[in-house]
Design a protein around this motif. Structure first.
Motif, short mmCIF file in Angstrom:
data_model
loop_
_atom_site.label_atom_id
_atom_site.label_comp_id
_atom_site.label_asym_id
_atom_site.label_seq_id
_atom_site.Cartn_x
_atom_site.Cartn_y
_atom_site.Cartn_z
N GLU A 191 0.83 -1.21 0.00
CA GLU A 191 0.00 0.00 0.00
C GLU A 191 0.86 1.26 0.00
OE1 GLU A 191 -3.68 1.93 2.56
OE2 GLU A 191 -3.07 -0.13 2.95
N VAL A 192 1.93 1.26 0.78
CA VAL A 192 2.85 2.39 0.81
C VAL A 192 3.49 2.59 -0.56
CG1 VAL A 192 5.06 3.22 1.73
CG2 VAL A 192 3.32 2.34 3.28
N ASP A 193 3.92 1.49 -1.19
CA ASP A 193 4.52 1.58 -2.52
C ASP A 193 3.53 2.14 -3.53
OD1 ASP A 193 6.91 0.54 -1.57
OD2 ASP A 193 6.52 -1.50 -2.32
N ASP A 194 2.28 1.66 -3.48
CA ASP A 194 1.25 2.14 -4.40
C ASP A 194 0.96 3.62 -4.19
OD1 ASP A 194 1.07 -0.45 -5.38
OD2 ASP A 194 -0.81 -0.91 -4.33
N LEU A 195 0.86 4.03 -2.93
CA LEU A 195 0.59 5.45 -2.65
C LEU A 195 1.77 6.32 -3.06
CD1 LEU A 195 -1.16 5.14 0.84
CD2 LEU A 195 -2.20 5.85 -1.32
N SER A 196 2.97 5.82 -2.88
CA SER A 196 4.16 6.55 -3.30
C SER A 196 4.16 6.74 -4.81
CB SER A 196 5.42 5.81 -2.85
OG SER A 196 6.57 6.49 -3.26
N ASP A 197 3.81 5.69 -5.54
CA ASP A 197 3.73 5.79 -7.01
C ASP A 197 2.67 6.80 -7.43
OD1 ASP A 197 5.71 3.86 -7.25
OD2 ASP A 197 4.30 2.23 -7.70
N ARG A 198 1.52 6.75 -6.77
CA ARG A 198 0.44 7.69 -7.10
C ARG A 198 0.87 9.13 -6.82
NH1 ARG A 198 -4.78 5.60 -4.15
NH2 ARG A 198 -5.54 7.61 -4.87
N LEU A 199 1.56 9.32 -5.71
CA LEU A 199 2.03 10.66 -5.36
C LEU A 199 3.06 11.15 -6.38
CD1 LEU A 199 2.07 13.08 -3.44
CD2 LEU A 199 3.79 11.86 -2.09
N SER A 200 3.96 10.26 -6.78
CA SER A 200 4.95 10.64 -7.79
C SER A 200 4.28 11.04 -9.09
CB SER A 200 5.91 9.48 -8.04
OG SER A 200 6.71 9.25 -6.92
N ASP A 201 3.27 10.26 -9.48
CA ASP A 201 2.52 10.59 -10.70
C ASP A 201 1.84 11.95 -10.57
OD1 ASP A 201 3.28 8.17 -11.80
OD2 ASP A 201 1.35 7.18 -11.42
#
Length: 86
Positions: free
Chosen positions: A54-64
């Motif tokens: 979940e942290v990885d997914d949220l980090s990716d979304r934030l980067s996007d």
């Protein structure tokens, strides 16, 4: 290794298992039924892995999101200030 060698009593181990059980969403939903220690540890590992994902997914979304914002925009500054305060 026995609990006597490690300096932890069986009562303390049971208390720690109960605390751990209360932290896991799956075991909280099931109610007060006591799971075996091995099952509880497996569920804990699975839950921690899901939190990492979940942290990885949220980090990716934030980067996007950050890549689509204008670096000098008010929105980008708000997001940066929120990230700095965490």
């Amino acid at each position: 290794m026995s609990s006597r060698r490690s300096g932890i009593s069986e009562e303390e181990i049971n208390e720690l298992i109960s605390k751990l059980q209360s932290l896991l969403p799956e075991t909280r939903r099931r109610g007060s039924g006591r799971a075996s220690a091995s099952k509880l540890l497996k569920e804990t590992c699975k839950y921690i892995q899901s939190l990492h994902q979940e942290v990885d997914d949220l980090s990716d979304r934030l980067s996007d999101l950050m890549s689509t914002m204008d670096n000098g925009s008010a929105q980008a500054e708000i997001v940066r200030s929120l990230l700095r305060s965490s």
